[in-house]
Design a protein around this motif. Structure first.
Motif, PDB file in Angstrom:
ATOM      1  N   ASP A  68       0.848  -1.187   0.000  1.00 11.31           N
ATOM      2  CA  ASP A  68       0.000   0.000   0.000  1.00 11.31           C
ATOM      3  C   ASP A  68       0.889   1.246   0.000  1.00 11.31           C
ATOM      4  OD1 ASP A  68      -1.823   2.031   0.423  1.00 11.31           O
ATOM      5  OD2 ASP A  68      -2.830   1.059   2.102  1.00 11.31           O
ATOM      6  N   ARG A  69       0.733   2.103  -1.014  1.00  9.58           N
ATOM      7  CA  ARG A  69       1.562   3.295  -1.115  1.00  9.58           C
ATOM      8  C   ARG A  69       1.270   4.293  -0.005  1.00  9.58           C
ATOM      9  NH1 ARG A  69       4.000   4.764  -5.711  1.00  9.58           N
ATOM     10  NH2 ARG A  69       5.021   6.228  -4.280  1.00  9.58           N
ATOM     11  N   ARG A  70       0.129   4.177   0.643  1.00  9.06           N
ATOM     12  CA  ARG A  70      -0.140   5.037   1.794  1.00  9.06           C
ATOM     13  C   ARG A  70       0.689   4.610   3.014  1.00  9.06           C
ATOM     14  NH1 ARG A  70      -3.460   9.769   1.418  1.00  9.06           N
ATOM     15  NH2 ARG A  70      -5.251   9.331   0.084  1.00  9.06           N
ATOM     16  N   VAL A  71       1.048   3.353   3.056  1.00 11.27           N
ATOM     17  CA  VAL A  71       1.812   2.824   4.185  1.00 11.27           C
ATOM     18  C   VAL A  71       3.311   2.974   3.939  1.00 11.27           C
ATOM     19  CG1 VAL A  71       2.315   0.742   5.542  1.00 11.27           C
ATOM     20  CG2 VAL A  71      -0.030   1.234   4.802  1.00 11.27           C
ATOM     21  N   ILE A  72       3.770   2.495   2.790  1.00 11.37           N
ATOM     22  CA  ILE A  72       5.172   2.622   2.387  1.00 11.37           C
ATOM     23  C   ILE A  72       5.174   3.385   1.070  1.00 11.37           C
ATOM     24  CG2 ILE A  72       7.320   1.427   1.838  1.00 11.37           C
ATOM     25  CD1 ILE A  72       6.590   0.561   4.540  1.00 11.37           C
ATOM     26  N   ASP A  73       5.637   4.615   1.087  1.00  9.46           N
ATOM     27  CA  ASP A  73       5.516   5.456  -0.116  1.00  9.46           C
ATOM     28  C   ASP A  73       6.797   5.545  -0.932  1.00  9.46           C
ATOM     29  OD1 ASP A  73       7.013   7.030   1.555  1.00  9.46           O
ATOM     30  OD2 ASP A  73       5.745   8.818   1.405  1.00  9.46           O
ATOM     31  N   TYR A  74       7.724   4.599  -0.733  1.00  7.69           N
ATOM     32  CA  TYR A  74       8.924   4.579  -1.556  1.00  7.69           C
ATOM     33  C   TYR A  74       8.540   4.235  -2.999  1.00  7.69           C
ATOM     34  CZ  TYR A  74      11.263   4.132   3.000  1.00  7.69           C
ATOM     35  OH  TYR A  74      11.697   4.312   4.296  1.00  7.69           O
ATOM     36  N   PRO A  75       9.327   4.648  -3.990  1.00 10.85           N
ATOM     37  CA  PRO A  75       9.038   4.292  -5.391  1.00 10.85           C
ATOM     38  C   PRO A  75       8.925   2.773  -5.550  1.00 10.85           C
ATOM     39  CG  PRO A  75      10.762   5.957  -5.285  1.00 10.85           C
ATOM     40  CD  PRO A  75      10.519   5.510  -3.870  1.00 10.85           C
ATOM     41  N   ARG A  76       7.951   2.350  -6.347  1.00 10.87           N
ATOM     42  CA  ARG A  76       7.717   0.914  -6.507  1.00 10.87           C
ATOM     43  C   ARG A  76       8.965   0.210  -7.040  1.00 10.87           C
ATOM     44  NH1 ARG A  76       2.850  -1.332  -6.199  1.00 10.87           N
ATOM     45  NH2 ARG A  76       3.462  -2.951  -7.669  1.00 10.87           N
ATOM     46  N   TRP A  77       9.670   0.815  -7.964  1.00 17.97           N
ATOM     47  CA  TRP A  77      10.835   0.149  -8.550  1.00 17.97           C
ATOM     48  C   TRP A  77      11.907  -0.130  -7.490  1.00 17.97           C
ATOM     49  CZ3 TRP A  77      15.576   2.400  -7.990  1.00 17.97           C
ATOM     50  CH2 TRP A  77      15.609   3.782  -7.728  1.00 17.97           C
ATOM     51  N   LYS A  78      11.915   0.702  -6.443  1.00 18.97           N
ATOM     52  CA  LYS A  78      12.896   0.521  -5.380  1.00 18.97           C
ATOM     53  C   LYS A  78      12.387  -0.420  -4.286  1.00 18.97           C
ATOM     54  CE  LYS A  78      15.081   4.157  -3.884  1.00 18.97           C
ATOM     55  NZ  LYS A  78      15.366   5.442  -3.172  1.00 18.97           N
ATOM     56  N   TRP A  79      11.086  -0.276  -3.921  1.00 21.77           N
ATOM     57  CA  TRP A  79      10.552  -0.991  -2.767  1.00 21.77           C
ATOM     58  C   TRP A  79      10.121  -2.424  -3.089  1.00 21.77           C
ATOM     59  CZ3 TRP A  79      10.567  -2.124   1.938  1.00 21.77           C
ATOM     60  CH2 TRP A  79       9.481  -2.715   2.597  1.00 21.77           C
ATOM     61  N   GLN A  80       9.464  -2.653  -4.219  1.00 18.77           N
ATOM     62  CA  GLN A  80       8.905  -3.970  -4.495  1.00 18.77           C
ATOM     63  C   GLN A  80       9.952  -5.086  -4.564  1.00 18.77           C
ATOM     64  OE1 GLN A  80       5.832  -5.459  -4.675  1.00 18.77           O
ATOM     65  NE2 GLN A  80       5.083  -3.564  -3.734  1.00 18.77           N
TER      66      GLN A  80
END
Length: 367
Positions: A68-80
């Motif tokens: 959830d981007r509201r919970v973890i708002d790091y860029p998807r390419w970095k976080w996923q």
């Protein structure tokens, strides 16, 4: 003499209820299908819970939550990539172990699910007494089951032309209230005929909510031989950056503590605000509960009580984190007496406070 009326069988009661609930609109042709009578839906929402404590149920739940981007708002390419490999490779095991320590084995569900069901059962009773069959009361979870989409669909099918969506978070945060509302709005996007909708505002300063908190403290203290030196109000943490970006959560937490202190008639030295549940490397809201309770013990505060005003129901963060990890931090630093004050859960004063808040937001819809 009129013979006594025979009791209705279950089948006859079902047919009677169906006739009461469904009707053919006035002036409609005979071929028009029966439609449900209009109702107002009151949909209570909480964070969510895994369906089980083994690896795959935990992984599904954590994946939905931590994506959830509201919970973890790091860029998807970095976080996923980090989430799908490092985090979800290990965390389902550790989280599953924590959940097993508090799991309701009799009902095979988490305490959050058990308590939410109890809360909604009491809310139904209170709201049906006030509004009768004009309201439909149910609950959903932001993550896991029952999903927000499924409950919105059920309410629409049951005839709810209006829905009041009620996230059970007293203090607003983007990572809690906002993401629950997001999911509600997504569910509405799937409806051909959308019901009118409202969302329940935060109620961190509602006098009835504050009074319910104060009563829970007074009851807990009355059971103790000696009053604690200080009450720690531990709120779920957020990255400090969120505060700087305009999230009001920190300010609302601090105000809740101040209003509780005033209601109890205490001085500043008897109560404090802290934040728990850090995740990741960046700075979060301070002081951190796990560190602050140890510091209190070192400063001679040997008897403390801890409560969690941001949680409407006891869950993994209160039953496991506060009552185990945070307790251990205090005791290892020399603390002698640790009292955990449970969340408001289905306490009658809490239910009345919620019902009152809900009623005030039904203006124009119901009287």
């Amino acid at each position: 003499m009129t013979p006594p009326e025979k009791p209705l069988s279950a089948a006859r009661m079902d047919r009677r209820d169906q006739m009461t609930e469904a009707f053919r609109p006035e002036h409609a042709p005979a071929s028009h299908p029966a439609v449900p009578r209009e109702k107002v839906g009151i949909l209570v929402a909480n964070l969510g819970t895994p369906d089980g404590t083994s690896y795959w149920p935990m992984r599904r739940y954590l994946n939905e939550f931590l994506s959830d981007r509201r919970v973890i708002d790091y860029p998807r390419w970095k976080w996923q990539p980090i989430l799908q490999t490092v985090v979800l490779g290990k965390r389902p095991f550790t989280s599953g172990k924590a959940y097993r320590s508090i799991w309701n084995t009799e009902a095979n569900e988490s305490p959050l699910m058990t308590i939410t069901k109890q809360q909604v059962a009491k809310l139904k009773t209170v709201l049906h007494e006030r509004y009768g069959a004009r309201v439909m009361v149910d609950f959903c979870m932001r993550y896991g089951n029952p999903s927000t989409q499924s409950k919105v669909r059920a309410m629409v099918e049951a005839g709810c032309t209006k829905i009041l969506f009620c996230p059970l978070y007293p203090q607003y945060a983007g990572a809690t209230t906002a993401t629950a509302n997001d999911q509600f709005f997504r569910a509405l996007m799937d409806e051909k005929w959308q019901p009118a909708s409202r969302t329940l505002p935060p109620y961190f300063d509602d006098p009835d909510y504050i009074d319910a908190l104060a009563q829970s403290v007074e009851r807990a203290y009355a059971k103790l031989d000696q009053a604690p030196d200080i009450l720690v109000c531990s709120y779920h943490g957020l990255p400090y950056r969120y505060l700087m970006e305009g999230d009001p959560y920190h300010c609302q937490c601090v105000k809740t503590t101040r209003l509780l202190k005033e209601r109890l008639g205490w001085g500043d030295d008897r109560i404090t605000t802290t934040f728990q549940s850090r995740f990741g490397p960046e700075e979060w809201l301070k002081p951190y509960t796990v560190e602050e309770v140890a510091e209190l013990a070192r400063r001679g505060k040997k008897r403390i009580a801890v409560m969690a005003p941001a949680f409407s129901a006891d869950c993994i963060e209160t039953l496991e984190e506060i009552n185990e990890e945070i307790r251990e931090s205090f005791e290892h630093a020399g603390g002698e007496s640790f009292t955990y004050i449970p969340c408001l859960n289905d306490d009658d004063a809490h239910i009345e406070a919620l019902a009152g808040r809900i009623g005030s937001n039904l203006g124009g819809w119901l009287t």
